[in-house]
Design a protein around this motif. Sequence first.
Motif, PDB file in Angstrom:
ATOM      1  N   ALA A  40       0.805  -1.268  -0.054  1.00 10.86           N
ATOM      2  CA  ALA A  40      -0.125   0.026   0.054  1.00 10.86           C
ATOM      3  C   ALA A  40       0.917   1.245   0.058  1.00 10.86           C
ATOM      4  N   LEU A  41       2.019   1.286   0.686  1.00  8.11           N
ATOM      5  CA  LEU A  41       2.832   2.672   0.948  1.00  8.11           C
ATOM      6  C   LEU A  41       3.403   2.565  -0.543  1.00  8.11           C
ATOM      7  N   GLY A  42       3.955   1.539  -1.106  1.00 13.44           N
ATOM      8  CA  GLY A  42       4.437   1.696  -2.496  1.00 13.44           C
ATOM      9  C   GLY A  42       3.563   2.253  -3.429  1.00 13.44           C
ATOM     10  N   LEU A  43       2.323   1.703  -3.392  1.00 15.26           N
ATOM     11  CA  LEU A  43       1.466   2.200  -4.304  1.00 15.26           C
ATOM     12  C   LEU A  43       1.149   3.849  -4.158  1.00 15.26           C
ATOM     13  N   GLN A  44       0.647   4.214  -2.672  1.00 17.83           N
ATOM     14  CA  GLN A  44       0.558   5.533  -2.275  1.00 17.83           C
ATOM     15  C   GLN A  44       1.508   6.575  -2.730  1.00 17.83           C
ATOM     16  N   ILE A  89       2.300   5.306 -14.783  1.00 15.77           N
ATOM     17  CA  ILE A  89       1.636   4.244 -13.944  1.00 15.77           C
ATOM     18  C   ILE A  89       0.719   4.844 -12.635  1.00 15.77           C
ATOM     19  N   GLY A  90       0.938   6.252 -12.665  1.00 16.72           N
ATOM     20  CA  GLY A  90       0.533   7.256 -11.515  1.00 16.72           C
ATOM     21  C   GLY A  90      -1.128   6.573 -11.234  1.00 16.72           C
ATOM     22  N   GLU A  91      -1.909   6.664 -12.529  1.00 13.63           N
ATOM     23  CA  GLU A  91      -3.415   6.626 -12.399  1.00 13.63           C
ATOM     24  C   GLU A  91      -3.670   5.122 -11.914  1.00 13.63           C
ATOM     25  N   ALA A  92      -2.756   4.046 -12.459  1.00 12.49           N
ATOM     26  CA  ALA A  92      -3.027   2.667 -12.406  1.00 12.49           C
ATOM     27  C   ALA A  92      -2.702   2.301 -10.779  1.00 12.49           C
ATOM     28  N   SER A  93      -1.691   2.883 -10.409  1.00 12.47           N
ATOM     29  CA  SER A  93      -1.177   3.039  -8.996  1.00 12.47           C
ATOM     30  C   SER A  93      -2.295   3.225  -7.880  1.00 12.47           C
ATOM     31  N   MET A  94      -3.066   4.382  -8.303  1.00 11.33           N
ATOM     32  CA  MET A  94      -4.139   4.907  -7.431  1.00 11.33           C
ATOM     33  C   MET A  94      -5.357   3.887  -7.512  1.00 11.33           C
ATOM     34  N   ARG A  95      -5.582   3.527  -8.734  1.00  9.52           N
ATOM     35  CA  ARG A  95      -6.820   2.358  -8.862  1.00  9.52           C
ATOM     36  C   ARG A  95      -6.332   0.988  -8.217  1.00  9.52           C
ATOM     37  N   MET A 135      -8.703  -4.671   2.782  1.00  8.30           N
ATOM     38  CA  MET A 135      -7.856  -4.360   3.950  1.00  8.30           C
ATOM     39  C   MET A 135      -8.698  -4.613   5.197  1.00  8.30           C
ATOM     40  N   PRO A 136      -8.144  -5.277   6.322  1.00  8.42           N
ATOM     41  CA  PRO A 136      -8.847  -5.307   7.661  1.00  8.42           C
ATOM     42  C   PRO A 136      -8.965  -3.865   8.030  1.00  8.42           C
ATOM     43  N   LEU A 196      -4.485   0.904  -5.307  1.00 13.16           N
ATOM     44  CA  LEU A 196      -4.621   1.212  -3.995  1.00 13.16           C
ATOM     45  C   LEU A 196      -5.932   1.312  -3.596  1.00 13.16           C
ATOM     46  N   THR A 197      -6.862   1.783  -4.336  1.00 10.23           N
ATOM     47  CA  THR A 197      -8.262   1.861  -4.027  1.00 10.23           C
ATOM     48  C   THR A 197      -8.996   0.219  -3.856  1.00 10.23           C
ATOM     49  N   LYS A 198      -8.506  -0.570  -4.956  1.00  7.37           N
ATOM     50  CA  LYS A 198      -8.973  -1.892  -4.717  1.00  7.37           C
ATOM     51  C   LYS A 198      -8.506  -2.563  -3.265  1.00  7.37           C
TER      52      LYS A 198
END
Length: 322
Positions: A83-87, A97-103, A112-113, A105-107
Amino acid sequence: MRETSARLLRLLSLLQTRKDWSGAELADRLGITPRTIRRDVEKLRDLGYPVDATVGVGGGYQLGAGAEMPPLLLDDEEVLAVALGLQSGATGSVVGIGEASMRALTKLRQVMPSRLRHRLEALQVDVVHREPAKSAVDAQVLSAVASVCHNHERLRFDYSTHDGTESRREVEPYRLVRSGLRWYLVAWDLTRADWRSFRVDRLTPKIPTGPRFVPRELPPGGAAEFVAHGINRAVTRIRARVLLHASIDEMATLVHEDWGTLEEMPDGRCAVALGGDSVPSIANWLSAFGVDFTVLDPPELREECRRVGERHRLFADRYGNA
């Protein structure tokens, strides 16, 4: 029931990390008996996970083809790392890859617990926008090069050297290597019949790719060491050898292994072999040691050190009593 479900997830996660596991190994990792492992494997099969088993010496378990993985099989630390890598988004070495990273992370947040979502929210930071590094690589190009490396297919590309010279290359691609914000392709150059490394941001792949090839053995030390050696060779244009009028113990903490190599001399002094991008840069570096030294090689470094010493003397005469 909750404990059993957690154990099944852990068992499934282990089966994904390695092709083959013995029953004893799985039992040891999970802290249960081999008999319980056999029961848990049956439960996984009942849930639709194809787990293959072999008996006898060397037998064990492996996850079969076509398994439908649950949405998330990561422990707490792994979830936060992803998550931190994507954030944080692209590091500047890859663009697109910025937009793909945010998608992604949303998924990831959706599965996530809650305890991990709270930890992730607490670690959110604002990022100052900056332009991508000049050496940034388009994600599509990086993916295409990685694909031909994996498939062992020849690659043709247009290449631009540091001085702007253009050329067409045909290679057998082997590995992608990252060094800082730069990506390199290690490949066998068919025209030059030798190993070469290429900056990925300077190449433009040509489609279609060439025929498949039988992989050669990589250079000694592997692809990363090959690239590191090439980088050091490129930035080390001047080599020097200097006698330091101090013991090797005194100088050991001052000379990093990336800068130079120390050698103990019979009279108690030590010599350093070092490199740099210019004679003046080495002379200025030596002046910061605070010990007397004698330049053994090259002669032009000796003259430059005299000039540096004279500048320091003039500065001290002018400002020393200010």
